[in-house]
Scaffold this active site. Structure first.
Site, PDB file in Angstrom:
ATOM      1  N   ASP A  92      23.443 -17.682  13.421  1.00  0.00           N
ATOM      2  CA  ASP A  92      22.658 -17.246  13.213  1.00  0.00           C
ATOM      3  C   ASP A  92      22.442 -15.973  12.748  1.00  0.00           C
ATOM      4  O   ASP A  92      22.771 -15.183  12.841  1.00  0.00           O
ATOM      5  CB  ASP A  92      20.979 -17.324  14.173  1.00  0.00           C
ATOM      6  CG  ASP A  92      19.758 -17.847  14.133  1.00  0.00           C
ATOM      7  OD1 ASP A  92      19.725 -17.034  12.821  1.00  0.00           O
ATOM      8  OD2 ASP A  92      18.864 -17.847  14.724  1.00  0.00           O
ATOM      9  N   CYS A 126      16.600 -22.191  -3.460  1.00  0.00           N
ATOM     10  CA  CYS A 126      16.624 -23.538  -4.873  1.00  0.00           C
ATOM     11  C   CYS A 126      15.472 -24.191  -4.765  1.00  0.00           C
ATOM     12  O   CYS A 126      15.120 -25.301  -4.335  1.00  0.00           O
ATOM     13  CB  CYS A 126      17.262 -24.110  -5.037  1.00  0.00           C
ATOM     14  SG  CYS A 126      17.971 -25.383  -3.100  1.00  0.00           S
ATOM     15  N   GLY A 137      29.729 -23.202   0.758  1.00  0.00           N
ATOM     16  CA  GLY A 137      30.971 -21.818   0.002  1.00  0.00           C
ATOM     17  C   GLY A 137      31.011 -22.112  -1.090  1.00  0.00           C
ATOM     18  O   GLY A 137      32.383 -21.491  -1.464  1.00  0.00           O
ATOM     19  N   LYS A 197      29.557 -20.684  -2.799  1.00  0.00           N
ATOM     20  CA  LYS A 197      29.336 -19.007  -3.555  1.00  0.00           C
ATOM     21  C   LYS A 197      30.390 -18.222  -3.267  1.00  0.00           C
ATOM     22  O   LYS A 197      31.163 -17.197  -3.946  1.00  0.00           O
ATOM     23  CB  LYS A 197      27.964 -18.628  -3.551  1.00  0.00           C
ATOM     24  CG  LYS A 197      26.853 -19.375  -4.548  1.00  0.00           C
ATOM     25  CD  LYS A 197      25.808 -18.630  -4.109  1.00  0.00           C
ATOM     26  CE  LYS A 197      24.415 -20.263  -4.950  1.00  0.00           C
ATOM     27  NZ  LYS A 197      24.051 -20.855  -4.180  1.00  0.00           N
TER      28      LYS A 197
END
Ligand code: SAM
Length: 350
Positions: A176, A248, A129, A131
């Site tokens: 999901d 990333c 969390g 972001k």
């Protein structure tokens, strides 16, 4: 500390991974990039403007004798030398949520997303969390954020971080992310998809656990999931709205190839918007790699190369066209007639 290319070349990572890096990173950036996997990174943190002003925080840290510097290109960001990490995580400022320790690349993603107060934002892969909290701070706790996470334990961490940061505009959903677009099409002003990935940019040469699970099969698995998530994100955003896709990972299969796939699926309903990131370690996305070609507009995406200040990252901004409206609106009418298809709010653990 400078390191020779051969020393940097002795990285303990899988040989295939290093060979791919050498192929992916432009030669002029390669050495610095390889070295960054060894050195201790500077600690970056963000002032939580929901709780304190930058000026107040700076006074608080100065009173504790903690050295830090502002990051000139990112308003809320600070850097501190690596040895200050321990001190910082034990400050009241950290424990009470006035600062959030977070990579500069992650902060950059929210800066690029540019959420505004009053908007409706979807964070499709949200935990833990960092972001989401930053988005809420940029929105001044005004508007609405739907934060989706599929792993319960990680959702609890997200909820704890939201509470510590004083965020009040987030509803969390245990779901999901691939199901959300169908359930709430054409709804959100902006969608952040910080996709689950092979985390290559988080590898640490001193921590074998960081690359233990890396292999090409895992990359392919991630890419499959990322395509599903990105299609869902594009369905959930309103016509004219923005989706920020990021990972990333350095792997083109998880980055340019995923975007290329959705561009083909969207058949003109989506386009890549240019990212203008004036950093020396920001380079354009790839349009070809190892015999594969990607849509020419992938050049407008951005690869952040790792340094001693920030991790590597990939970002691509996708805009849904107004012309996409008809197809998506037909579906929206269908779904809005059946409210049971809306994602259920997760009972947030207290
Ligand atoms: N944005 C987060 C932050 O800044 O703190 C980090 C997100 S992390 C890169 C990706 C997250 O996606 C992980 O928490 C992972 O559990 C979650 N995830 C994996 N598969 C998912 C799915 N199918 N739907 C939603 N979330 C998923």
């Amino acid at each position: 500390m400078a390191m020779s290319d051969s020393a940097a070349g002795e990285l303990p990572f899988p040989t295939d991974f290093v060979a791919r890096l050498r192929d992916l990173i432009p030669p002029e950036h390669l050495q610095k990039c390889l070295e960054s996997f060894w050195g201790q990174r500077w600690v970056s943190f963000r002032v939580n403007t929901l709780k304190v002003t930058a000026q107040e925080l700076e006074k608080e840290l100065e009173a504790l004798g903690i050295s830090f510097q502002r990051v000139p290109w990112l308003p809320e960001a600070y850097l501190a030398p690596p040895e200050n990490r321990e001190t910082l995580v034990n400050t009241h400022a950290f424990l009470e949520g006035r600062i959030y320790i977070q990579d500069l690349s992650s902060m950059l993603a929210v800066h690029v997303l540019d959420p505004q107060p009053g908007e409706e934002i979807l964070d499709l892969a949200a935990a833990p969390g960092g972001k989401t909290c930053h988005v809420a701070a940029r929105m001044k706790n005004q508007g609405r954020i739907a934060a989706v996470e599929v792993i319960p334990q990680r959702l609890y961490k997200l909820v704890a971080n939201l509470e510590r940061s004083g965020v009040t505009i987030v509803k969390t959903y245990l779901a999901d992310g691939r199901t959300i677009g169908k359930k709430t099409p054409n709804r959100f002003d902006r969608v952040l998809l910080d996709a689950p990935c092979s985390s290559e940019a988080r590898f640490d040469a001193r921590d074998p656990a960081s690359w233990k699970h890396w292999n090409l099969r895992k990359i392919a698995e991630c890419a499959r999931k990322q395509k599903g998530l990105l299609l869902s994100a594009l369905e959930a955003v309103r016509p004219g709205g923005l989706v920020l896709y990021c990972t990333c990972s350095f792997a083109p299969e998880e980055n340019e190839a995923v975007v290329d796939h959705v561009l083909q699926q969207a058949q003109g309903g989506v386009f890549v918007e240019a990212l203008n990131i004036p950093l020396p370690n920001a380079i354009p996305g790839l349009t070809k790699w190892q015999g594969r070609e990607y849509h020419p507009s992938l050049e407008l995406a951005c690869r952040i190369l790792p340094t001693h200040e920030m991790h590597g990252f990939f970002m691509c901004c996708l805009r849904k066209t107004e012309e996409a409206t008809d197809t998506y609106r037909r579906r929206e009418r269908k779904w809005s007639r059946s409210p049971k298809h809306r994602p259920r709010e997760k009972d947030a653990p207290s």
